[in-house]
Write a protein that holds these residues in place. Structure first.
Motif, PDB file in Angstrom:
ATOM      1  N   HIS A 125       0.680  -1.119  -0.143  1.00 49.57           N
ATOM      2  CA  HIS A 125       0.008  -0.051  -0.092  1.00 49.57           C
ATOM      3  C   HIS A 125       0.865   1.187   0.039  1.00 49.57           C
ATOM      4  CE1 HIS A 125      -2.974  -2.967   1.592  1.00 49.57           C
ATOM      5  NE2 HIS A 125      -4.158  -2.159   0.959  1.00 49.57           N
ATOM      6  N   HIS A 305      -5.555   1.568  -2.251  1.00 53.11           N
ATOM      7  CA  HIS A 305      -4.746   1.816  -3.356  1.00 53.11           C
ATOM      8  C   HIS A 305      -5.563   2.793  -4.026  1.00 53.11           C
ATOM      9  CE1 HIS A 305      -2.621  -1.673  -2.379  1.00 53.11           C
ATOM     10  NE2 HIS A 305      -3.801  -2.331  -2.172  1.00 53.11           N
ATOM     11  N   ALA A 309     -10.134   1.455  -2.660  1.00 54.39           N
ATOM     12  CA  ALA A 309      -9.759   1.953  -1.305  1.00 54.39           C
ATOM     13  C   ALA A 309     -10.904   1.880  -0.283  1.00 54.39           C
ATOM     14  CB  ALA A 309      -9.421   3.492  -1.188  1.00 54.39           C
ATOM     15  N   VAL A 311     -12.921   2.704   3.868  1.00 50.83           N
ATOM     16  CA  VAL A 311     -12.935   3.796   5.002  1.00 50.83           C
ATOM     17  C   VAL A 311     -13.975   3.285   6.028  1.00 50.83           C
ATOM     18  CG1 VAL A 311     -13.929   5.451   3.790  1.00 50.83           C
ATOM     19  CG2 VAL A 311     -12.699   5.930   6.162  1.00 50.83           C
ATOM     20  N   THR A 312     -13.932   3.484   7.218  1.00 49.41           N
ATOM     21  CA  THR A 312     -15.175   2.992   8.169  1.00 49.41           C
ATOM     22  C   THR A 312     -15.553   4.551   8.557  1.00 49.41           C
ATOM     23  OG1 THR A 312     -14.382   0.963   8.606  1.00 49.41           O
ATOM     24  CG2 THR A 312     -15.845   1.814  10.189  1.00 49.41           C
TER      25      THR A 312
HETATM   26  P1  5GP Z   1     -12.063  -3.620  -0.181  1.00 51.18           P
HETATM   27  O1  5GP Z   1     -13.110  -2.433  -0.494  1.00 51.18           O
HETATM   28  O2  5GP Z   1     -11.828  -4.398  -0.991  1.00 51.18           O
HETATM   29  O3  5GP Z   1     -12.652  -4.009   1.519  1.00 51.18           O
HETATM   30  O4  5GP Z   1     -10.606  -2.698   0.029  1.00 51.18           O
HETATM   31  C1  5GP Z   1     -10.242  -1.889  -0.618  1.00 51.18           C
HETATM   32  C2  5GP Z   1      -8.649  -1.398  -0.250  1.00 51.18           C
HETATM   33  O5  5GP Z   1      -8.854  -0.482   0.809  1.00 51.18           O
HETATM   34  C3  5GP Z   1      -7.879  -2.574   0.102  1.00 51.18           C
HETATM   35  O6  5GP Z   1      -6.524  -2.205   0.118  1.00 51.18           O
HETATM   36  C4  5GP Z   1      -8.052  -2.303   1.870  1.00 51.18           C
HETATM   37  O7  5GP Z   1      -6.810  -2.777   2.541  1.00 51.18           O
HETATM   38  C5  5GP Z   1      -8.137  -0.946   2.044  1.00 51.18           C
HETATM   39  N1  5GP Z   1      -9.491  -0.680   3.055  1.00 51.18           N
HETATM   40  C6  5GP Z   1     -10.635  -1.252   3.115  1.00 51.18           C
HETATM   41  N2  5GP Z   1     -11.326  -0.690   4.186  1.00 51.18           N
HETATM   42  C7  5GP Z   1     -10.346  -0.151   4.833  1.00 51.18           C
HETATM   43  C8  5GP Z   1     -10.525   0.766   5.998  1.00 51.18           C
HETATM   44  O8  5GP Z   1     -11.415   0.788   6.956  1.00 51.18           O
HETATM   45  N3  5GP Z   1      -9.352   1.314   6.536  1.00 51.18           N
HETATM   46  C9  5GP Z   1      -8.119   1.328   5.778  1.00 51.18           C
HETATM   47  N4  5GP Z   1      -7.233   1.925   6.155  1.00 51.18           N
HETATM   48  N5  5GP Z   1      -7.999   0.503   4.607  1.00 51.18           N
HETATM   49  C10 5GP Z   1      -9.092  -0.007   4.244  1.00 51.18           C
END
Ligand code: 5GP
Ligand code: MN
Length: 332
Positions: A125, A305, A309, A311-312
């Motif tokens: 990342h 990325h 990407a 976020v919560t």
């Molecule tokens: P996905 O949407 O597949 O869950 O995540 C996509 C990308 O975003 C992944 O590289 C994952 O590590 C990052 N990611 C997803 N949710 C979070 C989060 O809540 N916090 C952080 N720091 N990265 C996240």
């Protein structure tokens, strides 16, 4: 402790050698994936863990949450290395962190980082601030498994079918079916297939096998999708909400496919799925064609990325969407 005399590695090749030197004599190794582990994170930890275990080390693989690995990824644990977070030693001898973009992604296992006698980070990342004693950190790598593959080569470890399957699972998913894979990653895939990977057996459980009821739930989620063509600096933003009832009823294998459908919307450069994980809490998945969604996610406290990407965020769904749109709008 992390306060060893070893300075953080500056380039990837020297970090790979340093990690190989640390792992070669190791008798006890703890490998951890990030919370809500995906195929890249778990595949990396299990591939390396399998090799170390076969070499005679005591090995465990863990992650902080949820309680169980996604059903589709459990077959990767051929040696039964997965343990619950409570079974991870309070002071690991050697801690290897896989695909963890930030220390917080370790969840409740974060305290093991400070307590570990030595630690290795393996990640790709760009947003990673860098942590751990030895840092194999390469944003140019398409997946963390690419870096594990390089480390295994440095260690002179043979890639058998079990290890190859773990690596392939991470590679094919993180590159969205090789869309973002360069020539070297395709060569790596060829090596893994030669080592005996059964592609259909890896992929079908991950994203090609859903219960009939999911069709109706998916129809409901997609029916509620909205398009804002003027958002994201005029490049278009499509979003959908997965309510808690659907989250509770269906597996991550179902829910994580929603964003892959949304991102095919012609009129939108950015797609976002709001997955309800609490009464007013949302785990947001973002995908884009050109906009840097990692920058937007990092600005909101998440990461990822440029094209994928997350976020919560807390609040009502409209409030969360407004915050996402604001973060996606170029300043000025
Ligand atoms: P996905 O949407 O597949 O869950 O995540 C996509 C990308 O975003 C992944 O590289 C994952 O590590 C990052 N990611 C997803 N949710 C979070 C989060 O809540 N916090 C952080 N720091 N990265 C996240
Ligand atoms: Mn990854």
């Amino acid at each position: 402790m992390t306060a060893t005399a070893r300075p953080p590695s500056t380039d990837v090749a020297s970090a790979v050698s340093a990690a190989a030197a640390l792992l070669a004599p190791a008798r006890d190794v703890t490998l951890v994936a990030h919370v809500q582990p995906d195929a890249d994170s778990l595949g990396s930890a299990l591939a390396l863990g399998t090799v170390l275990s076969r070499r005679g080390a005591r090995v465990r693989v863990s992650f902080a949450a949820p309680a169980h690995a996604p059903e589709s990824l459990r077959p990767l644990d051929a040696l039964g290395l997965l343990v619950p977070p409570e079974a991870v030693p309070a002071e690991p001898e050697l801690l290897v962190m896989c695909d963890t973009a930030a220390p917080e992604r370790l969840g409740s296992l974060l305290d093991r980082l400070a307590a570990a006698r030595a630690s290795v980070l393996i990640d790709h990342h760009a947003s990673n601030p860098g942590f751990g004693d030895v840092r194999i950190l390469d944003p140019a790598a398409e997946a963390t498994v690419v870096l594990v593959h390089r480390l295994l080569a440095e260690m002179g470890a043979p890639i058998d079918t079990v290890v190859a399957t773990c690596l392939y699972a991470g590679l094919v998913t993180d590159t969205v079916g090789f869309r973002t894979a360069g020539p070297a990653a395709h060569r790596m895939a060829a090596d893994l297939l030669e080592a005996g990977v059964d592609v259909e057996a890896v992929l079908r459980p991950i994203n090609g096998d859903h219960p009939f009821g999911w069709l109706d739930a998916l129809a409901g989620v997609l029916h509620g999708a909205t398009l804002d063509a003027s958002a994201a600096g005029g490049r278009g933003f499509v979003s959908a909400v997965v309510p808690v009832e659907v989250m509770e009823r269906y597996r991550v294998e179902e829910v994580d496919g929603v964003v892959d459908l949304l991102r095919t919307t012609s009129e939108a450069d950015v797609a976002a799925v709001l997955k309800q994980v609490g009464p007013r809490r949302w785990s947001v998945s973002m995908r884009s064609r050109t906009v840097d969604v990692a920058a937007a996610a990092v600005g909101l406290g998440g990461g990822g990325h440029p094209r994928a990407a997350g976020v919560t965020l807390d609040g009502g769904p409209d409030e969360v969407l407004a915050r996402l749109c604001a973060a996606l709008t170029p300043a000025g």
